[in-house]
Design a protein around this motif. Structure first.
Motif: not given
Length: 317
Positions: A106-123
Motif C-alpha cells: 500500500s506504501f511501496h512499489d515492491e516488497l522487501p526480501r521476505v524470509l519466512q521462517g525462524p530467525s535462526s536462518i539469518l546467519p
C-alpha cells in the motif's frame, strides 16, 4: 478502489496499519536513519519480526539505491519449538504473510526480501558486516532473543545501529535478560532508551549520543533524562504529546474517500398553527311565555306542536 462489504479497509496512513510502533520510536527511527544517510553511510536494512508491517513500511522508506531490505518472520509458518509455537498462537494468530505484503505494498512499489521462517536462518541468509540498521522485534523468549542479538552483531557494519524491542515490558522478561546480558557481557553499548526499545551499537556511542542530545534539547515534546549505570551513559526518553513525523500517504489515500459526514441537524420545523376551536352553535332560547304555554297545554296538543316545529307529520292510525 472500492471496499467490498466485510473487507478490511486498506491503510491510508501509517497509523492505519495495526501494530505497536509508538510515535517516539517513529521519530527515533527516522532520526537515526536520516543521520546515516546524511553521513552517506551505506548498508542494508534488516528487521526480525514484522507483524502487520508498520515499522517495516517506515524502514522500507529509507532503503537507498543499491541497498537491500530483508524481513524475517514466521508468519503463519511452523515455529521451531513448542514454546515459540505457543507464543505465536497467543500473540500473533491473526498474522499472515498476505496481510503483511498487502499492507507493505500500500506504501511501496515492491516488497522487501521476505524470509519466512525462524530467525535462526539469518546467519545463512544475510551477509556478515552488510547492514547499517537492524530492528529485532521477533520472539520474546530468551533463547531466541540471545541468538537474534548475536546475529545482529555479526551482520552490522561499523557504527551500525541495533534496536531491541520490548526490552523492559513486564510480559517479556526473556528479552530483558538477553538485552542487559548483551550490555554487560557481549559488548553492546546503549545509545538511548525509549519507552519500548533499546537503541545500541557495538562501537563508540558517544558521537551519536552527543548529536542526539543536541536534537532533543531543541524539542519541547519529549521528556529527557541522562543517567549513569555500570559505567555507561544512558539517555532515557519519553514522549510528551509528540506527533508522528511526516510520512507519505499510501496509494489508497485518494482512491477511498472518507465516509461522508452525517448532515448537521437543521432547525426543528415550525409546527403549523392549530385552528382555533369553534364554539358550538348556541341553541335558540325559547321565551319563558312559550315554555309555560307548552307546559300547560294538554299532552296531545303539545306533541302536535313539537312535530310541527320539527317539520314532521302526524302518523296514520
Amino acid at each position: 478502489m472500492t471496499v467490498a462489504p466485510g473487507m478490511t479497509r486498506p491503510p491510508r496512513e501509517l497509523a492505519d496499519v495495526p501494530g505497536w510502533f509508538p510515535v517516539l520510536d517513529q521519530m527515533l527511527f527516522t532520526w537515526f536513519l536520516d543521520r546515516q544517510e546524511a553521513r552517506e553511510t551505506r548498508g542494508d536494512l534488516l528487521e526480525v519480526g514484522v507483524y502487520m508491517g508498520r515499522s517495516a513500511i517506515l524502514l522500507g522508506h529509507h532503503r537507498q539505491e543499491g541497498e537491500q531490505y530483508t524481513v524475517c518472520d514466521l508468519f503463519e509458518g511452523d515455529a521451531p519449538d513448542d514454546a515459540n509455537r505457543a507464543e505465536a498462537n497467543k500473540s500473533y494468530s491473526r498474522l499472515t504473510r498476505q496481510i503483511f505484503e498487502e499492507n507493505y505494498l500500500s506504501f511501496h512499489d515492491e516488497l522487501p526480501r521476505v524470509l519466512q521462517g525462524p530467525s535462526s536462518i539469518l546467519p545463512d541468509e544475510v551477509e556478515p558486516r552488510s547492514c547499517r540498521f537492524v530492528h529485532i522485534d521477533g520472539s520474546h523468549l530468551y533463547e531466541h532473543v540471545y541468538g537474534d542479538i548475536g546475529a545482529a552483531h555479526d551482520v552490522l557494519l561499523p557504527e551500525g545501529i541495533v534496536v531491541l524491542d520490548d526490552f523492559r515490558s513486564e510480559h517479556t522478561p526473556g528479552v530483558s535478560m538477553a538485552a542487559w546480558e548483551a550490555v554487560l557481557n557481549r559488548g553492546l553499548r546503549p545509545i538511548c532508551l525509549s519507552t519500548q526499545k533499546l537503541y545500541g551499537t557495538w562501537d563508540d556511542p558517544e558521537p551519536v549520543q552527543e548529536e542526539l542530545l543536541a536534537m532533543l534539547r531543541e524539542r519541547d515534546d519529549c521528556h529527557l533524562s541522562v543517567q549513569q549505570a555500570a559505567g555507561r551513559r544512558i539517555i532515557r526518553l519519553k514522549s510528551k504529546g509528540m506527533s508522528a513525523p511526516p510520512f507519505p500517504h499510501s496509494r489508497h489515500y485518494e482512491e477511498i474517500p472518507d465516509p461522508a459526514p452525517e448532515p448537521a441537524p437543521g432547525p426543528a420545523p415550525t409546527p403549523a398553527p392549530r385552528p382555533a376551536p369553534t364554539s358550538p352553535r348556541p341553541r335558540p332560547r325559547r321565551s319563558r311565555a312559550r315554555r309555560l304555554a307548552v307546559d300547560l297545554l294538554p299532552p296531545v296538543v303539545t306533541r302536535a306542536i313539537r312535530r310541527a316545529r320539527a317539520g314532521g307529520h302526524p302518523r296514520g292510525a
